[in-house]
Motif scaffolding. Structure first.
Motif, PDB file in Angstrom:
ATOM      1  N   GLY A 448       0.793  -1.224   0.000  1.00  0.00           N
ATOM      2  CA  GLY A 448       0.000   0.000   0.000  1.00  0.00           C
ATOM      3  C   GLY A 448       0.826   1.274   0.000  1.00  0.00           C
ATOM      4  O   GLY A 448       0.278   2.363  -0.165  1.00  0.00           O
ATOM      5  N   GLU A 452      -2.951   1.791  -3.857  1.00  0.00           N
ATOM      6  CA  GLU A 452      -4.029   1.889  -2.873  1.00  0.00           C
ATOM      7  C   GLU A 452      -4.467   0.481  -2.523  1.00  0.00           C
ATOM      8  O   GLU A 452      -5.034  -0.241  -3.350  1.00  0.00           O
ATOM      9  N   SER A 453      -4.155   0.065  -1.301  1.00  0.00           N
ATOM     10  CA  SER A 453      -4.378  -1.325  -0.908  1.00  0.00           C
ATOM     11  C   SER A 453      -5.216  -1.376   0.357  1.00  0.00           C
ATOM     12  O   SER A 453      -4.966  -0.659   1.318  1.00  0.00           O
ATOM     13  N   GLU A 454      -6.225  -2.242   0.333  1.00  0.00           N
ATOM     14  CA  GLU A 454      -7.084  -2.420   1.493  1.00  0.00           C
ATOM     15  C   GLU A 454      -7.053  -3.889   1.885  1.00  0.00           C
ATOM     16  O   GLU A 454      -7.058  -4.771   1.032  1.00  0.00           O
TER      17      GLU A 454
END
Length: 530
Positions: A448, A452-454
């Motif tokens: 991330g 954009e990392s969730e």
């Protein structure tokens, strides 16, 4: 002595590593004026304790108080306190800074304190009676008061340095706490001879008598009034450092607003009270402006190995970092060695901060303050948990990112499979699903930094979503004993995991992946483009 420079002098010298207020003012370093709060402190109370993370300006605060109580009026010309104060009385000051020494025994602690007390005995002409450090401390305070006719100011910087240094040695830590208990207890018994007392530190050790015996001590670590006493607010940042922000924006070929957002994302976010405005880490800000580059300066000054050991000792589930950690005030403001939770240390050391407050349950929500702390902490935690894998290095990260940017999902999963296989199977918690969850959480969170990392695990959310350029990846992972790659793909469709991303014109890629528990790496996977 060098003449004090005017506050509006043309030179702009950043005070990196400058912890002495007098040195800062006389040599013309930039200064964010905190003296209105300092004046409020000295006029509204007497004994205070302030906890703040390392390199947050505690030493500068202590030396500002020292300059004020020594009556050095010229240093405050042009500052708020210079306008507020009218009497300027000088008081005898005993300033004890525990930073310079190492404390590997009670004898080393006693030697250091005795050496400092001797200097003040000579300065104020107080005959030493020798003996225990607490007796000598009390004799010094009362002797100065008697000789000068003025109450004494006691300023203690990093009171807990001996305790933090011995965190991994329980026996020594207990001995040092026992030695410091009567020493700090003097500040209660000598109260009539004291004009003002301020102690600073990182952690509130509840078993040190300063908190149990000195019951009039005012703790301001979680005070809304003094939340910005150390650290820099956004208003102060823009008012004081606009030229530096503009220079950084120019170098990076970005707008002022883009640069401010990048600085905010990396270094802002510390909340020290439930309703306080956020503050920036001053150390990282100043180094960013000096080097004209955003890097993780604060984290690079010290890896919190003692915290990692505490996480291991208390068997803290790493996956809890992905969401807000809930805790009552007593659980974040009161650390007792040997307790079953690392949360007070994580909060007071600056690795977690207040992100919300539930008035009804009187419960705080805690989370990482910014990207510097999140990525620095998790990458070093990874190295601690898996030393043979040596953490997520730049080569790993860019290999993964390159594959994802190109839409090469199969290549990414093949690389990830090899990476998982290199990780030793020696986590401190029970083997099984938590093993995979932890590695999975750490890897995707560290990615991330560049995409954009969730990472989610609640029902209705995909295990991981990565958004990079015009691509959106949705991953669903299953243990080999709990389902197949095809079932993981069906779950993405049935649960509607892609719906939130379907309207943005992105290329959508879904991947169902199975963990091979026997080989401790990725097993089968299926990829489909939506």
């Amino acid at each position: 002595m060098e003449e004090t420079r005017l506050p509006n002098m043309p030179r702009r010298i950043l005070p990196i590593g400058i912890q002495d207020f007098e040195d800062l003012r006389r040599k013309g370093y930039l200064y964010v004026d905190k003296t209105a709060l300092v004046w409020k402190l000295v006029t509204e109370g007497k004994p205070y304790f302030l906890s703040r993370p390392r390199r947050f300006g505690k030493s500068l605060l202590i030396t500002t108080l020292k300059a004020y109580f020594e009556g050095k009026k010229d240093l405050f010309d042009g500052l708020a306190l210079g306008r507020l104060e009218t009497e300027w009385k000088a008081y005898p000051v005993v300033h004890l800074d525990f930073n310079p020494s190492r404390y590997d025994s009670v004898a080393s602690l006693n030697y250091f304190v005795a050496d400092r007390l001797e200097k003040f005995e000579k300065k104020y002409g107080v005959p030493s009676k020798g003996g225990a450090i607490e007796s000598r401390f009390q004799n010094l305070i009362e002797g100065i008061y008697e000789k000068t006719g003025r109450q004494v100011v006691v300023l203690v910087d990093e009171y807990d340095k001996p305790l933090l240094e011995s965190m991994d040695n329980e026996g020594l830590n207990a001995e040092l706490r026992a030695a410091l208990k009567p020493f700090y207890g003097v500040l209660k018994s000598a109260d009539t001879a004291l004009r003002f007392v301020m102690l600073t530190g990182v952690t509130r050790f509840s078993k040190v008598s300063i908190f149990s015996d000195l019951n009039q001590l005012r703790e301001i670590g979680m005070s809304e009034t003094y939340a910005a006493l150390c650290g820099i607010t956004e208003k102060e940042l823009v008012e004081t450092f606009t030229p530096e922000l503009e220079a950084l924006a120019q170098k990076n070929q970005e707008s002022f607003e883009q640069t401010l957002e990048a600085v905010r994302r990396n270094f802002n976010g510390y909340h020290f009270a439930k309703n306080s405005e956020s503050v920036y880490n001053p150390f990282s800000l100043l180094n960013t402006f000096a080097n004209q580059e955003i890097r993780y300066y604060w984290f690079a000054t010290g890896t919190p190995t003692f915290l990692f050991k505490e996480l291991e000792r208390t068997r803290f589930e790493i996956i809890r970092f992905k969401d807000h950690i809930e805790a009552p005030e007593s659980a974040i403001n009161d650390y007792q060695p040997g307790d079953g939770t690392p949360i007070p240390l994580l909060y007071q050391s600056g690795y977690l901060t207040i992100s919300g407050y539930d008035q009804e349950t009187r419960t705080y929500r805690l989370g990482f303050p910014n990207e510097e702390v999140q990525y620095g902490f998790l990458n070093n935690l990874y190295k601690y948990l898996f030393p043979a894998a040596n953490g997520m290095n730049d080569l790993d990260v860019w290999t993964f990112i390159k594959a994802l940017r190109s839409g090469e999902t199969d290549t990414f999963l093949t690389q990830l499979k090899a990476f998982f296989a290199s990780v030793p199977y020696d986590l401190y918690f029970e083997k099984g699903e938590k093993y995979y969850q932890t590695i999975f959480y750490l890897v995707f969170t560290l990615l991330g930094q560049f995409a954009e990392s969730e990472v989610r695990s609640a029902a209705g959310r995909a295990d991981a979503v990565v958004k990079i350029r015009n691509l959106v990846y949705v991953f669903e992972f299953k243990l080999d004993k709990a389902g197949s790659a095809e079932e993981a793909l069906r779950q993405i469709d049935e649960k509607g995991y892609l719906i939130p991303y379907s309207a943005g014109g992105h290329r959508l890629i879904k991947a169902g992946v199975v963990f091979d528990t026997g080989r401790r790496t990725l097993g089968d996977w299926r990829i489909q483009e939506a």
